[in-house]
Design a protein around this motif. Structure first.
Motif, PDB file in Angstrom:
ATOM      1  N   UNK A  94       1.687   3.066   2.713  1.00 50.19           N
ATOM      2  CA  UNK A  94       0.954   1.980   3.252  1.00 50.19           C
ATOM      3  C   UNK A  94      -0.536   1.603   2.388  1.00 50.19           C
ATOM      4  N   UNK A  95      -0.649   2.824   1.578  1.00 52.46           N
ATOM      5  CA  UNK A  95      -1.889   2.600   0.837  1.00 52.46           C
ATOM      6  C   UNK A  95      -2.106   1.384  -0.183  1.00 52.46           C
ATOM      7  N   UNK A  96      -3.439   0.863  -0.063  1.00 52.87           N
ATOM      8  CA  UNK A  96      -3.466  -0.359  -1.193  1.00 52.87           C
ATOM      9  C   UNK A  96      -3.267   0.131  -2.612  1.00 52.87           C
ATOM     10  N   UNK A  97      -2.717  -0.786  -3.420  1.00 50.31           N
ATOM     11  CA  UNK A  97      -2.728  -0.648  -4.702  1.00 50.31           C
ATOM     12  C   UNK A  97      -3.851   0.056  -5.467  1.00 50.31           C
ATOM     13  N   UNK A  98      -5.049  -0.148  -5.198  1.00 52.26           N
ATOM     14  CA  UNK A  98      -6.049   0.721  -6.095  1.00 52.26           C
ATOM     15  C   UNK A  98      -6.144   1.876  -5.703  1.00 52.26           C
ATOM     16  N   UNK A  99      -6.086   2.378  -4.577  1.00 58.46           N
ATOM     17  CA  UNK A  99      -6.121   3.751  -4.091  1.00 58.46           C
ATOM     18  C   UNK A  99      -4.967   4.318  -4.487  1.00 58.46           C
ATOM     19  N   UNK A 100      -3.737   3.926  -4.530  1.00 59.54           N
ATOM     20  CA  UNK A 100      -2.570   4.558  -4.929  1.00 59.54           C
ATOM     21  C   UNK A 100      -2.647   4.726  -6.737  1.00 59.54           C
TER      22      UNK A 100
ATOM     23  N   UNK B 139       5.474   0.661  -4.054  1.00 58.22           N
ATOM     24  CA  UNK B 139       5.509  -0.411  -2.860  1.00 58.22           C
ATOM     25  C   UNK B 139       4.225   0.027  -2.133  1.00 58.22           C
ATOM     26  N   UNK B 140       3.236  -1.143  -1.986  1.00 58.80           N
ATOM     27  CA  UNK B 140       2.035  -0.716  -1.381  1.00 58.80           C
ATOM     28  C   UNK B 140       2.046  -1.699  -0.087  1.00 58.80           C
ATOM     29  N   UNK B 141       1.027  -1.402   0.721  1.00 60.35           N
ATOM     30  CA  UNK B 141       0.664  -1.885   2.059  1.00 60.35           C
ATOM     31  C   UNK B 141       2.010  -2.024   2.715  1.00 60.35           C
ATOM     32  N   UNK B 142       2.928  -0.992   2.835  1.00 62.26           N
ATOM     33  CA  UNK B 142       4.224  -0.951   3.844  1.00 62.26           C
ATOM     34  C   UNK B 142       5.022  -2.010   3.252  1.00 62.26           C
TER      35      UNK B 142
ATOM     36  N   UNK C  99     -12.282   3.140   0.890  1.00 61.76           N
ATOM     37  CA  UNK C  99     -10.718   3.313   0.883  1.00 61.76           C
ATOM     38  C   UNK C  99     -10.040   2.650  -0.243  1.00 61.76           C
ATOM     39  N   UNK C 100     -10.683   1.783  -0.841  1.00 63.55           N
ATOM     40  CA  UNK C 100     -10.070   1.116  -2.068  1.00 63.55           C
ATOM     41  C   UNK C 100     -11.178   0.682  -3.030  1.00 63.55           C
ATOM     42  N   UNK C 101     -11.765   1.186  -3.798  1.00 60.00           N
ATOM     43  CA  UNK C 101     -12.820   0.716  -4.655  1.00 60.00           C
ATOM     44  C   UNK C 101     -12.658  -0.248  -5.678  1.00 60.00           C
ATOM     45  N   UNK C 102     -11.189  -0.732  -5.715  1.00 59.87           N
ATOM     46  CA  UNK C 102     -11.098  -1.732  -6.605  1.00 59.87           C
ATOM     47  C   UNK C 102     -10.888  -3.034  -6.302  1.00 59.87           C
ATOM     48  N   UNK C 103     -11.068  -3.324  -5.084  1.00 61.49           N
ATOM     49  CA  UNK C 103     -11.152  -4.437  -4.417  1.00 61.49           C
ATOM     50  C   UNK C 103     -12.670  -4.827  -3.547  1.00 61.49           C
TER      51      UNK C 103
END
Length: 282
Positions: A43-49, A63-66, A134-138
Motif C-alpha cells: 500500500x506504500x507510495x512509490x517514493x517511500x518504497x 506494485x504500489x498503492x495497493x 510519508x513520502x518526501x518524493x512528492x
C-alpha cells in the motif's frame, strides 16, 4: 518457464519495525535461484518504497498503492508500466459523501513520475508535516476548490487520513460497492493514524500481479505472501500462499500455509524451509 512470487511488505516481508530483514537478500537470492520472478506488492507510495525498501532489497517488479501502480525495476531503475486512476465521477461522488459527514478529503494525483498530494485548506500543520514525511518524493499542496481538483486532475486516489473508524470504513465500502475499491489501514509511521483510500477497481494486488505475470507468459501466481485484508484476493487466487501468525483472520482462513512465526526475518526463514520441500507445488 518462469514462476511468480508476490509478497506484501508491511506485516509480511518486513520486520515488525518496518525495517528490511537481515536475511532479505538471502531470501531473494534463494527464490530467484528457484526461477521465481519477485514482485513486492504494497500500500506504500512509490517514493517511500524506493527509499526505505527497494534501496536495500530489490524485487523485479513493484506494485504500489495497493495496485494503483505497477513498476518494472531494471538495474535499480524504476519504470512505471501500469497506472490505475479513478474516474472524475467516482472522485466527485466520494468528495460529496465525505463532506456530508464532516470530512475534507485528500487527493493523490499524478502520471508517470510526477506525483503530488492535495490537502484541504482546513488541514492542520501537523497533518501536513506527516503527509510530507510519508513520502518526501512528492509535493504537497493545499487546495481551496474541490471541484477544480476533480475537473482538472488525473486522480490516483481520494483519501482520508487521521482518526478513521472501522465503522466508517464499512460505510465507505458500501457506498463504493461495485464502483471502486476502499482500503482502510494503519499508518505505520505515526501511531494511531489511519488511512482510507478510494481507488480504482483495477487497483488490486492480484489483478496487477496477474497482468505482470502475463507479460512473462505466466498465467497464474505461483506463490503469494501476505497478512492483511488488502492481500486477500492475492492469497485466495495463488497456487500456494502463506501468512505470518499475526495475519488477519480472513487471510488465515484462505491461505495454504499458516506460519507459526511473526513477520520479517523469521517468516522469511520459514518460507525458505517450506519452498525447499515439494508441498507448495501441489
Amino acid at each position: 518457464m518462469s514462476k511468480i512470487l508476490v509478497s506484501d511488505l508491511d506485516g509480511t516481508f518486513l520486520d515488525h519495525d518496518s525495517s528490511v530483514p537481515e536475511n532479505a537478500i538471502k531470501f531473494l537470492n534463494f527464490v530467484r535461484n528457484m526461477g521465481f520472478i519477485v514482485i513486492f506488492a504494497t500500500c506504500r507510495p512509490i517514493g517511500d518504497a524506493q527509499k526505505n525498501v527497494i534501496k536495500y532489497a530489490c524485487p523485479d517488479w513493484l506494485i504500489c498503492n495497493d495496485g494503483a501502480l505497477g513498476i518494472e525495476i531494471n538495474n535499480g531503475k524504476l519504470s512505471i508500466r501500469i497506472e490505475n486512476n479513478i474516474t472524475s465521477q467516482i472522485a466527485s461522488e466520494n468528495a460529496s459523501f465525505f463532506k456530508s459527514v464532516g470530512y475534507d478529503p485528500l487527493f493523490f494525483l499524478g502520471s508517470n513520475n510526477d506525483f503530488e498530494v492535495l490537502i484541504p485548506k482546513s488541514a492542520t500543520k501537523l497533518i501536513e508535516r506527516e503527509i510530507r514525511r510519508s513520502d518526501e518524493s512528492r509535493s504537497v499542496k493545499r487546495y481551496a476548490d474541490v471541484n477544480h481538483v476533480i475537473n482538472e486532475q488525473s486522480i490516483r486516489a481520494i483519501s482520508l487520513y487521521g482518526d478513521i473508524s472501522e465503522e466508517f470504513a464499512v460505510e465507505a465500502q458500501n457506498f463504493n460497492y461495485g464502483k471502486a475499491n476502499v482500503m482502510h489501514y494503519q499508518e505505520t509511521r505515526f501511531e494511531g493514524k489511519m488511512w482510507l483510500d478510494v481507488i480504482s477497481t483495477d487497483a488490486d494486488k492480484y489483478k496487477v500481479s496477474l497482468d505482470i505475470a502475463n507479460r512473462f507468459g505466466v498465467t497464474c501466481i505461483d506463490v503469494a505472501l501476505g497478512n492483511g485484508i488488502n492481500d486477500l484476493s492475492l492469497i485466495s487466487n495463488a497456487r500456494w500462499s502463506a501468512c505470518p501468525i499475526s495475519s488477519a483472520s480472513q487471510v488465515k482462513e484462505n491461505t495454504t500455509y499458516k506460519s507459526n512465526v511473526k513477520e520479517g526475518h523469521m517468516f522469511l526463514y520459514d518460507i525458505i524451509k517450506q519452498l525447499e520441500g515439494d508441498q507448495w507445488r501441489v
